[in-house]
Design a protein around this motif. Structure first.
Motif, PDB file in Angstrom:
ATOM      1  N   GLY A 685      19.584  -3.505  -4.118  1.00 33.64           N
ATOM      2  CA  GLY A 685      19.667  -2.856  -2.814  1.00 33.64           C
ATOM      3  C   GLY A 685      18.489  -3.203  -1.928  1.00 33.64           C
ATOM      4  N   ILE A 686      18.267  -2.330  -0.929  1.00 35.67           N
ATOM      5  CA  ILE A 686      17.178  -2.569   0.026  1.00 35.67           C
ATOM      6  C   ILE A 686      16.093  -1.510  -0.084  1.00 35.67           C
ATOM      7  CG2 ILE A 686      18.706  -3.753   1.651  1.00 35.67           C
ATOM      8  CD1 ILE A 686      18.616  -1.121   3.329  1.00 35.67           C
ATOM      9  N   ARG A 687      16.072  -0.776  -1.186  1.00 30.00           N
ATOM     10  CA  ARG A 687      15.054   0.268  -1.331  1.00 30.00           C
ATOM     11  C   ARG A 687      13.645  -0.314  -1.294  1.00 30.00           C
ATOM     12  NH1 ARG A 687      17.676   0.195  -6.177  1.00 30.00           N
ATOM     13  NH2 ARG A 687      18.576   2.257  -5.822  1.00 30.00           N
ATOM     14  N   GLY A 688      13.521  -1.608  -1.592  1.00 31.46           N
ATOM     15  CA  GLY A 688      12.199  -2.224  -1.556  1.00 31.46           C
ATOM     16  C   GLY A 688      11.681  -2.477  -0.154  1.00 31.46           C
ATOM     17  N   VAL A 689      12.561  -2.445   0.867  1.00 30.25           N
ATOM     18  CA  VAL A 689      12.112  -2.713   2.234  1.00 30.25           C
ATOM     19  C   VAL A 689      11.185  -1.602   2.741  1.00 30.25           C
ATOM     20  CG1 VAL A 689      12.837  -3.099   4.619  1.00 30.25           C
ATOM     21  CG2 VAL A 689      14.124  -4.137   2.737  1.00 30.25           C
ATOM     22  N   PRO A 690      11.587  -0.315   2.660  1.00 31.10           N
ATOM     23  CA  PRO A 690      10.630   0.732   3.061  1.00 31.10           C
ATOM     24  C   PRO A 690       9.361   0.715   2.219  1.00 31.10           C
ATOM     25  CG  PRO A 690      12.848   1.623   2.855  1.00 31.10           C
ATOM     26  CD  PRO A 690      12.888   0.251   2.287  1.00 31.10           C
ATOM     27  N   ALA A 691       9.517   0.434   0.922  1.00 30.96           N
ATOM     28  CA  ALA A 691       8.327   0.383   0.060  1.00 30.96           C
ATOM     29  C   ALA A 691       7.393  -0.730   0.508  1.00 30.96           C
ATOM     30  CB  ALA A 691       8.746   0.175  -1.389  1.00 30.96           C
ATOM     31  N   ALA A 692       7.952  -1.917   0.846  1.00 38.34           N
ATOM     32  CA  ALA A 692       7.123  -3.044   1.277  1.00 38.34           C
ATOM     33  C   ALA A 692       6.359  -2.703   2.552  1.00 38.34           C
ATOM     34  CB  ALA A 692       7.989  -4.281   1.494  1.00 38.34           C
ATOM     35  N   ILE A 693       7.044  -2.083   3.511  1.00 33.25           N
ATOM     36  CA  ILE A 693       6.389  -1.740   4.773  1.00 33.25           C
ATOM     37  C   ILE A 693       5.325  -0.674   4.549  1.00 33.25           C
ATOM     38  CG2 ILE A 693       6.764  -0.718   7.052  1.00 33.25           C
ATOM     39  CD1 ILE A 693       9.502  -2.072   7.082  1.00 33.25           C
ATOM     40  N   ALA A 694       5.645   0.341   3.725  1.00 34.57           N
ATOM     41  CA  ALA A 694       4.673   1.410   3.453  1.00 34.57           C
ATOM     42  C   ALA A 694       3.429   0.842   2.772  1.00 34.57           C
ATOM     43  CB  ALA A 694       5.316   2.488   2.583  1.00 34.57           C
ATOM     44  N   ILE A 695       3.629  -0.022   1.775  1.00 32.82           N
ATOM     45  CA  ILE A 695       2.491  -0.602   1.060  1.00 32.82           C
ATOM     46  C   ILE A 695       1.690  -1.521   1.971  1.00 32.82           C
ATOM     47  CG2 ILE A 695       1.873  -2.170  -0.818  1.00 32.82           C
ATOM     48  CD1 ILE A 695       4.327  -1.009  -2.331  1.00 32.82           C
ATOM     49  N   ALA A 696       2.390  -2.308   2.792  1.00 32.34           N
ATOM     50  CA  ALA A 696       1.696  -3.207   3.714  1.00 32.34           C
ATOM     51  C   ALA A 696       0.846  -2.420   4.706  1.00 32.34           C
ATOM     52  CB  ALA A 696       2.701  -4.083   4.451  1.00 32.34           C
ATOM     53  N   ARG A 697       1.389  -1.321   5.213  1.00 33.46           N
ATOM     54  CA  ARG A 697       0.620  -0.505   6.155  1.00 33.46           C
ATOM     55  C   ARG A 697      -0.589   0.139   5.470  1.00 33.46           C
ATOM     56  NH1 ARG A 697       4.761   2.713  10.242  1.00 33.46           N
ATOM     57  NH2 ARG A 697       5.642   0.854  11.236  1.00 33.46           N
ATOM     58  N   SER A 698      -0.360   0.664   4.280  1.00 33.37           N
ATOM     59  CA  SER A 698      -1.472   1.282   3.551  1.00 33.37           C
ATOM     60  C   SER A 698      -2.547   0.254   3.229  1.00 33.37           C
ATOM     61  CB  SER A 698      -0.956   1.933   2.267  1.00 33.37           C
ATOM     62  OG  SER A 698      -0.035   2.957   2.548  1.00 33.37           O
ATOM     63  N   SER A 699      -2.125  -0.942   2.784  1.00 38.09           N
ATOM     64  CA  SER A 699      -3.091  -1.984   2.438  1.00 38.09           C
ATOM     65  C   SER A 699      -3.887  -2.419   3.664  1.00 38.09           C
ATOM     66  CB  SER A 699      -2.373  -3.186   1.825  1.00 38.09           C
ATOM     67  OG  SER A 699      -1.676  -2.826   0.654  1.00 38.09           O
ATOM     68  N   ARG A 700      -3.196  -2.602   4.773  1.00 37.25           N
ATOM     69  CA  ARG A 700      -3.892  -3.017   5.992  1.00 37.25           C
ATOM     70  C   ARG A 700      -4.883  -1.942   6.441  1.00 37.25           C
ATOM     71  NH1 ARG A 700      -3.613  -6.482  10.250  1.00 37.25           N
ATOM     72  NH2 ARG A 700      -4.117  -5.634  12.309  1.00 37.25           N
ATOM     73  N   ARG A 701      -4.466  -0.672   6.325  1.00 41.28           N
ATOM     74  CA  ARG A 701      -5.354   0.411   6.723  1.00 41.28           C
ATOM     75  C   ARG A 701      -6.609   0.423   5.846  1.00 41.28           C
ATOM     76  NH1 ARG A 701      -2.814   4.324   4.943  1.00 41.28           N
ATOM     77  NH2 ARG A 701      -4.272   5.006   3.347  1.00 41.28           N
ATOM     78  N   VAL A 702      -6.426   0.257   4.519  1.00 42.61           N
ATOM     79  CA  VAL A 702      -7.570   0.264   3.607  1.00 42.61           C
ATOM     80  C   VAL A 702      -8.468  -0.949   3.853  1.00 42.61           C
ATOM     81  CG1 VAL A 702      -8.232   0.082   1.178  1.00 42.61           C
ATOM     82  CG2 VAL A 702      -6.429   1.662   1.860  1.00 42.61           C
ATOM     83  N   MET A 703      -7.869  -2.120   4.140  1.00 48.16           N
ATOM     84  CA  MET A 703      -8.677  -3.297   4.456  1.00 48.16           C
ATOM     85  C   MET A 703      -9.564  -3.042   5.673  1.00 48.16           C
ATOM     86  SD  MET A 703      -5.944  -6.407   3.981  1.00 48.16           S
ATOM     87  CE  MET A 703      -5.022  -6.647   2.458  1.00 48.16           C
ATOM     88  N   ARG A 704      -8.970  -2.461   6.718  1.00 53.15           N
ATOM     89  CA  ARG A 704      -9.739  -2.192   7.937  1.00 53.15           C
ATOM     90  C   ARG A 704     -10.823  -1.151   7.662  1.00 53.15           C
ATOM     91  NH1 ARG A 704      -6.302  -3.338  12.887  1.00 53.15           N
ATOM     92  NH2 ARG A 704      -7.527  -1.716  13.890  1.00 53.15           N
ATOM     93  N   GLN A 705     -10.488  -0.127   6.875  1.00 49.90           N
ATOM     94  CA  GLN A 705     -11.485   0.884   6.534  1.00 49.90           C
ATOM     95  C   GLN A 705     -12.636   0.268   5.747  1.00 49.90           C
ATOM     96  OE1 GLN A 705      -9.192   3.774   4.423  1.00 49.90           O
ATOM     97  NE2 GLN A 705      -8.534   4.870   6.269  1.00 49.90           N
ATOM     98  N   ASN A 706     -12.306  -0.595   4.783  1.00 50.06           N
ATOM     99  CA  ASN A 706     -13.359  -1.237   3.988  1.00 50.06           C
ATOM    100  C   ASN A 706     -14.258  -2.110   4.849  1.00 50.06           C
ATOM    101  OD1 ASN A 706     -12.569  -0.030   1.642  1.00 50.06           O
ATOM    102  ND2 ASN A 706     -11.654  -1.836   0.723  1.00 50.06           N
ATOM    103  N   LEU A 707     -13.646  -2.857   5.771  1.00 53.38           N
ATOM    104  CA  LEU A 707     -14.454  -3.678   6.670  1.00 53.38           C
ATOM    105  C   LEU A 707     -15.354  -2.807   7.530  1.00 53.38           C
ATOM    106  CD1 LEU A 707     -12.081  -6.522   7.924  1.00 53.38           C
ATOM    107  CD2 LEU A 707     -14.166  -6.753   6.588  1.00 53.38           C
ATOM    108  N   ALA A 708     -14.802  -1.710   8.016  1.00 57.70           N
ATOM    109  CA  ALA A 708     -15.608  -0.812   8.852  1.00 57.70           C
ATOM    110  C   ALA A 708     -16.749  -0.195   8.045  1.00 57.70           C
ATOM    111  CB  ALA A 708     -14.721   0.282   9.454  1.00 57.70           C
TER     112      ALA A 708
END
Length: 778
Positions: A685-708
């Protein structure tokens, strides 16, 4: 993929992305920290013919792209050898674990050595600082004792820092290790200078603390690397041996019944020794070690390892099977199509490693920051020393404050800020059944504004049911079904699977494979027999345009899809099939809708069917586009508000997947679709699509926080160390706190919620049920 698309899937292929004329993906031995990785990149990028080079310290992976004559193991290996590193074959998960185990043991030994001797160094320094000794002469003696206990720490335990510093200096890219080495040597030099002047206020404890705490930080890094490795091991859990049939043996699905003494016809060998074209016997309960084509009439398989499907599937002769499936039925024979190293799971494993070696926007930013931080810290330390001496500050205080600047500036946190977050996000994604093929895909998916979907096999179950047969005059229903199944030989398309399954249920033997099979993406398929007979199956409009007299025959009702069959241009009949929405589609689209994303449905199927499915899933009529050719899909996806994701599975989806900002291939996608996509889903199915977007957003947020966090720390720490008195011991603790804050923030990704989710009432075998993903931040 459309319902009226009768094309087949190609065999799973190696999905390693290529760029330029050639690509080299290998492992590197001898790296000590992120500075080593940056130094290797710097040296390789200067080689003629190399277009891009990326090295990831956490996974010890190297990715080089450029002209084929420049990107060779010999040339790249020689460049690494001159720096003191070694180029190795790409590590398997067991090899990576063995390397990590060896590194952990060595690191533990150095850490223990530093702790034992450092304890006495710091105890001696403490007695001096608190004035516990009755006279200055004894303090000076104790200062020398402190230096003696520090000697094993700053030589044996700190040796990897000096070696890495020398290697990075030779590469022209000094980094953290160079600063650490300067800090340790600076503390020793200041201490010896003070002792020579008769002072007991030495800083041997600063050098010891710097080495000890940095070694402890490396230990924490190792734990994070183990977490990422566990995710990779999940892609590599395949049997190492297989039962290879001898030439001439009939196998489990031959003319003799399985189990009739045939166990003696095969030999158990290492899976790596089985070449493509060989036949292997798969026993009941056995996990497939290799990719191949099913040779028996039917096989019942558990695909949970690959797709997370809770229910077994029955496949028919000619079906393409992927290593990792478990045989739940009688023994069967498999003709191997991909050996060890070329299997689909091997390709996924390489993609994950290439992802770590690739560089996203945030990671490149962090590395640029770390690159100028080290020389800036040295310049600032020298300026601090010079300005303070000119201002009349005592030489002792000026030297100590310059030393504090060196110590506090070690860019450990900057170097780890993005790689640790990327590694944690990748591990979490793999646990959720999502594979990001490159770092850019992870960053861009987190910024998605639009998500478009294919219909058949993506938003629908993909398990069509044959509902009606309409043969031409003089052609019986059984004959029509037999010829249609023959035209769909080996099909992995939902339509082909349904027709072959119906033929199997009717007791129609598939026979041997046709001589030639030709796919026409988005239209249909052609099978040519050895006697020249040509069978064509596909969309009514396509065959009607070929002048076969199909137009106007067998029009299907709105709820069904019709495909026509012709033989040498003569219409033989039509077949009606029906599909239903995938159970995960409604909840997945609902989650995306709640996050404010724009949704669209783009299909080559009839507009009435597309709108009907869209209405059931809550999509507006104007968001449903039917009767779109592969080229029209591509143009439509390119015009969507970006960044845009497109989710598809067929050969005809490949142009749209390539045109999208980020293409997403479903678990059962064709090789062409997987090659064009930047994200692959492992679950059904496509249950991985919301998971991919959620993980990508969380990862990007943590990357920016770590850089800051790392940037703010270095800006404040350098400024304070230059303009006020900060004891070197405090500078060491501040540097460690910065590194641990980055590691701890990245660790939240691995333990956070929303890494994967399961539909109500479903559960992945062997996996705990996961909650639905919360609305991703940002």
């Amino acid at each position: 993929m459309t319902l009226d698309d009768a094309s087949l899937h190609s065999p799973p292929a190696d999905d390693a992305a290529t760029g330029g004329d050639a690509q080299l993906l290998r492992s590197v031995s001898g790296m000590w920290c992120t500075s080593c990785a940056l130094a290797i990149e710097h040296r390789l990028r200067r080689l003629p013919g190399v277009r891009r080079a990326g090295v990831d310290y956490l996974s010890a992976t190297l990715l080089v792209e450029g002209r084929s004559e420049a990107v060779t193991p010999e040339r790249v290996g020689a460049a690494l050898a001159r720096l003191g590193y070694r180029l190795c074959d790409l590590e398997s998960a067991p090899d990576a674990r063995a390397r990590l185990d060896a590194e952990s043991r060595t690191l533990a030994g150095r850490l223990l050595l530093a702790a034992i001797f450092g304890m006495w160094t710091m105890l001696a320094s403490l007695l001096i600082y608190v004035g516990a000794l009755p006279e200055p002469r004894l303090e000076r003696v104790l200062a020398w004792v402190s230096g003696a206990f520090a000697l094993p720490v700053v030589t044996l335990a700190a040796w990897p820092f000096y070696r890495a510093a020398w290697r990075t200096l030779r590469a022209g890219r000094p980094g953290m290790d160079a600063l650490v080495s300067l800090g340790v040597m600076g503390a020793l030099a200041v201490s010896l200078w003070l002792l020579s002047r008769g002072s007991a206020e030495v800083y041997f404890d600063t050098a010891v603390m710097l080495v000890l705490l940095l070694l402890a930080g490396r230990w924490v890094e190792t734990l994070a690397r183990y977490r990422g490795l566990r995710a990779l091991e999940g892609l590599a859990a395949l049997p190492e041996r297989a039962c290879r049939l001898r030439e001439g043996s009939r196998g489990a699905g031959g003319h003799a019944p399985a189990g009739d003494g045939q166990e003696n016809e095969g030999e158990t060998v290492a899976a790596a020794e089985v070449a493509p074209g060989a036949r292997i016997r798969v026993a009941r309960g056995e996990i497939l070690a290799l990719d191949g084509e099913l040779q028996d009439a039917t096989a019942r398989l558990d695909l949970a390892l690959l797709t997370g499907e809770s229910r077994p599937r029955t496949l028919t002769r000619g079906a393409r099977l992927t290593a990792g499936c478990r045989n739940l039925g009688k023994p069967f024979t498999l003709r191997v199509t991909a050996g060890v190293g070329e299997r689909r799971l091997d390709g996924l494993h390489r993609q994950v490693q290439a992802l770590q070696a690739g560089k996203g926007e945030l990671r490149r930013l962090a590395e640029r920051f770390a690159a100028w931080l080290s020389p800036a810290a040295v310049v600032l330390a020298l300026m601090t020393l010079a300005v303070l001496l000119l201002a009349g500050v005592a030489a002792e205080e000026a030297a100590v404050r310059a030393l504090s600047v060196l110590v506090v500036a070690c860019p450990c946190a900057v170097g780890l800020a993005v790689p640790l977050a990327s590694l944690a996000g990748t591990a979490r994604a793999l646990d959720a059944g999502v594979v990001f093929r490159d770092s850019a895909a992870m960053e861009l998916a987190g910024q998605a504004r639009t998500v478009a979907f294919d219909k058949t096999g993506t938003l629908t179950r993909g398990t069509l049911q044959l509902t009606a047969l309409h043969p031409a005059p003089g052609i019986g229903e059984e004959r029509l079904l037999a010829l249609a199944a023959r035209a769909e030989w080996g099909s992995e398309h939902p339509l082909g699977l349904a027709i072959r399954a119906a033929a199997g249920e009717a007791g129609i033997a598939p026979g041997e494979a046709p001589e030639t099979l030709i796919d026409y993406p988005g239209r249909g398929r052609e099978a040519r027999e050895a006697d020249g007979t040509r069978l064509r199956i596909g969309a009514l409009g396509w065959l009607g345009g070929e002048g076969t007299g199909v137009s106007g025959r067998g029009s299907a009702p709105p709820w069904a899809t019709a495909v026509a069959l012709t033989r040498d241009g003569d219409w033989l009949g039509s077949l009606w099939l029906e599909d239903d929405a995938d159970p995960s589609a409604s909840a997945s689209l609902g989650a995306l809708r709640r996050w404010g994303l724009t949704l669209a449905l783009i299909s080559g199927d009839r507009p009435a069917l597309v709108r009907r499915l869209g209405h059931r899933l809550g999509l507006a009529p104007e968001a449903c586009f039917g009767a779109r050719s592969p080229e029209a899909k591509r143009h439509l996806v390119a015009a969507l508000p970006g960044p845009a994701l497109y989710v598809g599975d067929g050969i005809n989806d490949a142009p749209a997947l390539a045109a999208a900002t980020v293409g997403v291939a479903t678990a059962n996608a064709s090789a062409a679709a997987r090659e064009a996509a930047s994200i692959q889903l492992l679950g059904g199915g496509i249950r991985g699509v919301p998971a991919a977007i959620a993980i990508a957003r969380s990862s990007r947020r943590v990357m920016r926080q770590n850089l800051a966090l790392s940037g703010l720390y270095n800006a404040l720490a350098l400024g304070l160390a230059a303009w006020m008195v900060i004891p070197p011991q405090v500078a060491v603790l501040a540097m460690l706190a910065s590194s641990l804050s980055v590691v701890g923030n990245a660790a939240r990704l691995a333990v956070g919620k929303g890494g994967g989710w399961t539909m109500p009432g479903e559960e992945r075998p062997g996996h705990p049920r996961r909650p639905a993903p919360p609305a991703p931040p940002g």
